[in-house]
Design a protein around this motif. Sequence first.
Motif, mmCIF file in Angstrom:
data_model
loop_
_atom_site.group_PDB
_atom_site.id
_atom_site.type_symbol
_atom_site.label_atom_id
_atom_site.label_comp_id
_atom_site.label_asym_id
_atom_site.label_seq_id
_atom_site.Cartn_x
_atom_site.Cartn_y
_atom_site.Cartn_z
ATOM 1 N N ARG A 129 29.610 28.303 66.378
ATOM 2 C CA ARG A 129 30.831 28.934 65.858
ATOM 3 C C ARG A 129 31.083 28.478 64.420
ATOM 4 N N ALA A 130 30.900 27.190 64.170
ATOM 5 C CA ALA A 130 31.108 26.681 62.815
ATOM 6 C C ALA A 130 30.109 27.313 61.848
ATOM 7 N N MET A 131 28.871 27.469 62.289
ATOM 8 C CA MET A 131 27.853 28.095 61.442
ATOM 9 C C MET A 131 28.269 29.515 61.100
ATOM 10 N N LEU A 198 25.566 28.951 53.483
ATOM 11 C CA LEU A 198 24.542 29.045 52.442
ATOM 12 C C LEU A 198 23.708 30.307 52.627
ATOM 13 N N GLU A 199 23.526 31.078 51.559
ATOM 14 C CA GLU A 199 22.625 32.236 51.589
ATOM 15 C C GLU A 199 21.211 31.741 51.335
ATOM 16 N N LEU A 200 20.509 31.459 52.406
ATOM 17 C CA LEU A 200 19.155 30.949 52.288
ATOM 18 C C LEU A 200 18.171 32.049 51.888
ATOM 19 N N TRP A 201 18.559 33.306 52.142
ATOM 20 C CA TRP A 201 17.679 34.452 51.886
ATOM 21 C C TRP A 201 18.417 35.499 51.040
ATOM 22 N N PRO A 202 18.781 35.171 49.806
ATOM 23 C CA PRO A 202 19.560 36.105 48.982
ATOM 24 C C PRO A 202 18.823 37.398 48.650
ATOM 25 N N ALA A 203 17.481 37.370 48.691
ATOM 26 C CA ALA A 203 16.700 38.563 48.352
ATOM 27 C C ALA A 203 16.318 39.379 49.586
ATOM 28 N N LEU A 204 16.847 39.027 50.747
ATOM 29 C CA LEU A 204 16.517 39.743 51.984
ATOM 30 C C LEU A 204 16.802 41.227 51.838
ATOM 31 N N LYS A 205 15.851 42.061 52.276
ATOM 32 C CA LYS A 205 16.034 43.514 52.189
ATOM 33 C C LYS A 205 15.333 44.182 53.363
ATOM 34 N N ALA A 220 24.120 40.989 55.312
ATOM 35 C CA ALA A 220 24.892 39.836 54.848
ATOM 36 C C ALA A 220 24.744 38.664 55.813
ATOM 37 N N LYS A 221 24.720 38.963 57.116
ATOM 38 C CA LYS A 221 24.528 37.900 58.111
ATOM 39 C C LYS A 221 23.124 37.322 58.012
ATOM 40 N N GLY A 222 22.149 38.203 57.877
ATOM 41 C CA GLY A 222 20.773 37.747 57.824
ATOM 42 C C GLY A 222 20.487 36.833 56.647
ATOM 43 N N ARG A 223 21.152 37.063 55.550
ATOM 44 C CA ARG A 223 20.931 36.229 54.368
ATOM 45 C C ARG A 223 21.390 34.791 54.590
ATOM 46 N N ARG A 224 22.259 34.581 55.589
ATOM 47 C CA ARG A 224 22.743 33.235 55.899
ATOM 48 C C ARG A 224 21.998 32.606 57.066
ATOM 49 N N SER A 225 20.984 33.302 57.585
ATOM 50 C CA SER A 225 20.207 32.779 58.708
ATOM 51 C C SER A 225 19.505 31.484 58.301
ATOM 52 N N HIS A 226 19.636 30.460 59.139
ATOM 53 C CA HIS A 226 18.955 29.192 58.857
ATOM 54 C C HIS A 226 17.559 29.265 59.470
ATOM 55 N N SER A 227 16.616 29.755 58.682
ATOM 56 C CA SER A 227 15.245 29.974 59.160
ATOM 57 C C SER A 227 14.227 29.436 58.161
ATOM 58 N N PRO A 228 14.336 28.170 57.788
ATOM 59 C CA PRO A 228 13.434 27.635 56.756
ATOM 60 C C PRO A 228 12.023 27.359 57.246
ATOM 61 N N TYR A 229 11.819 27.249 58.559
ATOM 62 C CA TYR A 229 10.525 26.841 59.087
ATOM 63 C C TYR A 229 9.622 28.040 59.362
ATOM 64 N N SER A 230 10.172 29.081 59.981
ATOM 65 C CA SER A 230 9.377 30.274 60.265
ATOM 66 C C SER A 230 9.375 31.255 59.108
ATOM 67 N N LYS A 231 10.346 31.116 58.210
ATOM 68 C CA LYS A 231 10.549 32.071 57.116
ATOM 69 C C LYS A 231 10.849 33.474 57.662
ATOM 70 N N CYS A 232 11.460 33.512 58.854
ATOM 71 C CA CYS A 232 11.774 34.779 59.510
ATOM 72 C C CYS A 232 13.254 34.814 59.885
#
Length: 319
Positions: A129-131, A198-205, A220-232
């Motif tokens: 919820r906090a995320m 944090l927008e980890l994926w600002p260029a997501l399209k 907008a939600k996807g750009r904040r996804s915390h997915s640094p390991y899979s890059k997905c």
Amino acid sequence: MSINPFAADSAVPARLAAVGPEVRAAIAARTKAAISPRNRQPASNDGSVLAAGIAAELVSEFGLASVRDLMCLLLDVAKDIARPSISDFHVGAVGLEAETGNLILGGNVEFPGTRLGFTLHGEGFVFTRAMSRGTNISVVAIGEAHPCAHCRQCLAEYAASEKLELIDPLGHTLTLAQLYPWPFDPNYLGERGAVPGLELWPALKFDGDAASPMADTLLAKGRRSHSPYSKCPGAVLLRLKDGNTVSGLAVESVAFNPTIHPIQAAMVDLLAHGYGYADISAATLGTVRGGAVDYSVSTRELLARVAPDAPLQILGWTP
């Protein structure tokens, strides 16, 4: 029974025991009224959240020692949010938002008819919820301040976890470092950990035609996804029968499992806002098609169990 190596402050249970049943009932009633469905529309993203001002009023009016004591008293209220449909073992958790002073209430959630791996623990509910809200948790109250190893790994994923405190009605105040002193954390893979908002994926399209009225919100939600390991990165929007929407985004773990899937996070958002699975009318998933991690399978599986009549639209995107 495990052995407890930590000392507790006996003054805490003594103070809580002095709070009589009538006062407890009044605090619970006020809290439930403040976070009732009519006061927590999805657009405001305040589901299962007790505002800091109301929390301060309760502490003052009922002569409590601190908001931390209030958090311990609210654990039973938080259990009402739990949906342990398999075990019938209700767990409540209450988190203190670092940025706002608001309290987030949550509980454990189980999904019959599918994998136990979809289970959400009370601590995971609060942090998910906090995320979603873009906030950090500085203190979390649970029944006993020793969350399971699964939850310790989940909590260790957050960049702010080094300062996290865990409290309980027994009088324990422990840091995550005390409970998990040599963690496998994001630093091992050169990552900073989850940073809410944090927008980890600002260029997501999108990788093609995104013909959906929810496409922009999903992106907008996807750009904040915390997915640094899979890059997905992944995100889910659930359209509800009353016209509102709730959402969820992926929160990967450096250990891979326990990763919170977007559909799990969306279920947290759904229950936090007072809805049930029957309120879901449709779902839209954003995922990397054919990527190292593709959330299509897990989303179809869980959605088929909780809302079998809700159609699922899958939109592909590239980071």
